[in-house]
Design a protein around this motif. Structure first.
Motif, PDB file in Angstrom:
ATOM      1  N   VAL A 126     -24.650  53.346  -2.460  1.00  0.00           N
ATOM      2  CA  VAL A 126     -24.229  52.437  -1.384  1.00  0.00           C
ATOM      3  C   VAL A 126     -25.083  52.615  -0.139  1.00  0.00           C
ATOM      4  O   VAL A 126     -25.479  51.646   0.521  1.00  0.00           O
ATOM      5  CB  VAL A 126     -22.736  52.661  -1.063  1.00  0.00           C
ATOM      6  CG1 VAL A 126     -22.320  51.814   0.129  1.00  0.00           C
ATOM      7  CG2 VAL A 126     -21.884  52.324  -2.273  1.00  0.00           C
ATOM      8  N   LEU A 127     -25.397  53.865   0.221  1.00  0.00           N
ATOM      9  CA  LEU A 127     -26.102  54.125   1.478  1.00  0.00           C
ATOM     10  C   LEU A 127     -27.611  53.924   1.375  1.00  0.00           C
ATOM     11  O   LEU A 127     -28.267  53.647   2.392  1.00  0.00           O
ATOM     12  CB  LEU A 127     -25.806  55.558   1.935  1.00  0.00           C
ATOM     13  CG  LEU A 127     -24.336  55.859   2.267  1.00  0.00           C
ATOM     14  CD1 LEU A 127     -24.186  57.314   2.646  1.00  0.00           C
ATOM     15  CD2 LEU A 127     -23.846  54.962   3.405  1.00  0.00           C
ATOM     16  N   PRO A 166     -22.282  57.980  -6.186  1.00  0.00           N
ATOM     17  CA  PRO A 166     -21.756  56.692  -5.684  1.00  0.00           C
ATOM     18  C   PRO A 166     -22.110  56.442  -4.218  1.00  0.00           C
ATOM     19  O   PRO A 166     -22.418  55.312  -3.819  1.00  0.00           O
ATOM     20  CB  PRO A 166     -20.249  56.822  -5.907  1.00  0.00           C
ATOM     21  CG  PRO A 166     -20.110  57.819  -7.000  1.00  0.00           C
ATOM     22  CD  PRO A 166     -21.219  58.794  -6.780  1.00  0.00           C
ATOM     23  N   PHE A 167     -22.061  57.503  -3.384  1.00  0.00           N
ATOM     24  CA  PHE A 167     -22.399  57.331  -1.979  1.00  0.00           C
ATOM     25  C   PHE A 167     -23.888  56.992  -1.815  1.00  0.00           C
ATOM     26  O   PHE A 167     -24.260  56.172  -0.964  1.00  0.00           O
ATOM     27  CB  PHE A 167     -22.069  58.607  -1.204  1.00  0.00           C
ATOM     28  CG  PHE A 167     -20.610  58.949  -1.231  1.00  0.00           C
ATOM     29  CD1 PHE A 167     -19.725  58.386  -0.321  1.00  0.00           C
ATOM     30  CD2 PHE A 167     -20.104  59.817  -2.184  1.00  0.00           C
ATOM     31  CE1 PHE A 167     -18.384  58.692  -0.342  1.00  0.00           C
ATOM     32  CE2 PHE A 167     -18.761  60.135  -2.210  1.00  0.00           C
ATOM     33  CZ  PHE A 167     -17.896  59.564  -1.291  1.00  0.00           C
ATOM     34  N   LEU A 168     -24.750  57.633  -2.638  1.00  0.00           N
ATOM     35  CA  LEU A 168     -26.177  57.331  -2.552  1.00  0.00           C
ATOM     36  C   LEU A 168     -26.463  55.891  -2.947  1.00  0.00           C
ATOM     37  O   LEU A 168     -27.311  55.217  -2.349  1.00  0.00           O
ATOM     38  CB  LEU A 168     -26.963  58.290  -3.450  1.00  0.00           C
ATOM     39  CG  LEU A 168     -26.958  59.763  -3.014  1.00  0.00           C
ATOM     40  CD1 LEU A 168     -27.697  60.610  -4.049  1.00  0.00           C
ATOM     41  CD2 LEU A 168     -27.589  59.930  -1.638  1.00  0.00           C
ATOM     42  N   GLY A 200     -21.916  62.890  -5.477  1.00  0.00           N
ATOM     43  CA  GLY A 200     -22.547  62.133  -4.390  1.00  0.00           C
ATOM     44  C   GLY A 200     -23.288  60.899  -4.836  1.00  0.00           C
ATOM     45  O   GLY A 200     -23.756  60.120  -3.986  1.00  0.00           O
TER      46      GLY A 200
END
Length: 326
Positions: free
Chosen positions: A285-286, A281-283, A279
């Protein structure tokens, strides 16, 4: 008139009888001739066989008496190609003299030692020898080695490789002929494309031929040299690589439980780390997007709330009634 008709009828009947008799005689003659021809044809092979037997006997007498090789069901000489292998366990009083004697026996038979390993020392010493023995001396050598001490175990196996060797030999001959044909075609090639194509085909076929020749050599080695694995012991225990397991007890069970719990904890931590890593990479970006939205929400001006109204409205005021004033 009636007499003439009767005479003509009698003459016709007589002619028919004579005609049938002639046909029967011809049929009998033909059958007899055919039978004679069949008898002559049947007698001809017998005469030919007798003549061939006489000629064969005369030839043998002229050339000398030679013993015919033993033949199988197909009439071909039987030459079995057998690969032998054995494993023997022997208890001896002294390891070194027994080992040297086994090596001497194999060397005298025309073989050699292809491998050796030792374990332990003193009374518990063990030695394992891998011996290569010529197949014609296999049984004699095995019996001689078995006399070095007390034999504890013996396992022997014989593999018939006759059909496999014959098949490989035939394939080698066919492949060699194929390689020779391609080389002959290369000598007659006139264009560059033909030469390149034939060189590629020649390389492929030569590679297949080399693989078949290696297989042929391996089979020949298996049938010419038998393998004997010899285990020499100085006690009554047979060679084993197993390690004695400790007896189960209270503290052993406690240690086993702690080990299991520790492994379970490590497994859980490993799973959490894997989830966080997935997770991350998603953190990355978000997280900036969420921070920007929160910032905008805080800087936005809030609307002024309307004035609060009294929940209980004041009673209406009526004008005073005339004549009631003091």
């Amino acid at each position: 008139m009636g007499v003439r008709v009767r005479r003509a009828g009698a003459a016709g009947v007589l002619a028919a009888v004579l005609l049938l008799a002639g046909c029967s005689a011809n049929g009998s003659g033909s059958s007899t001739s055919a039978g004679k021809a069949d008898d002559a044809a049947a007698a001809a092979p017998a005469d030919a066989k007798a003549a061939a037997g006489a000629a064969g006997t005369g030839g043998a007498g002229a050339g000398g008496a030679t013993a015919a090789p033993s033949a199988g069901a197909s009439g071909q000489p039987v030459n079995r190609q057998i690969a032998y292998q054995a494993r023997m366990t022997i208890k001896v009083d002294d390891l070194e003299p027994a080992r040297d004697k086994a090596v001497d026996l194999v060397t005298q038979a025309g073989g050699f030692v292809s491998g050796e390993s030792r374990r332990g020392a003193g009374e518990g010493a063990q030695a394992t020898l891998t011996l290569k023995v010529p197949s014609e001396s296999y049984q004699k050598t095995v019996d001689a080695i078995g006399g070095l001490g007390r034999r504890l175990a013996l396992t022997s196996q014989a593999d018939d490789l006759t059909g496999q060797i014959a098949d490989v030999d035939s394939r080698v001959k066919s492949m060699r002929a194929s390689v020779d044909r391609v080389r002959a075609l290369m000598a007659e090639a006139k264009t560059l494309s033909e030469v390149v194509s034939l060189e590629s085909e020649l390389t492929r076929r030569e590679s297949d031929l080399e693989a078949l020749e290696r297989q042929q050599q391996a089979l020949t080695s298996r049938t010419s040299l038998s393998t004997v694995t010899l285990d020499l012991l100085t006690d009554s225990q047979r060679p084993t690589d197993a390690v004695a397991k400790p007896k189960d007890g209270f503290w052993h069970s406690v240690g086993k439980a702690l080990t299991g719990g520790w492994h379970a904890l490590l497994a859980v931590l490993h799973g959490l780390l894997v989830v966080l890593a997935a997770g991350a990479p998603f953190l990355l970006v978000l997280a900036p997007v969420a921070w920007l939205l929160l910032r905008l929400r805080r800087t936005r001006p809030r609307p002024t709330p309307p004035p609060a109204r009294n929940a209980f409205p004041a009673p209406p005021q009526h004008p005073p009634t005339p004549g009631t004033e003091d």
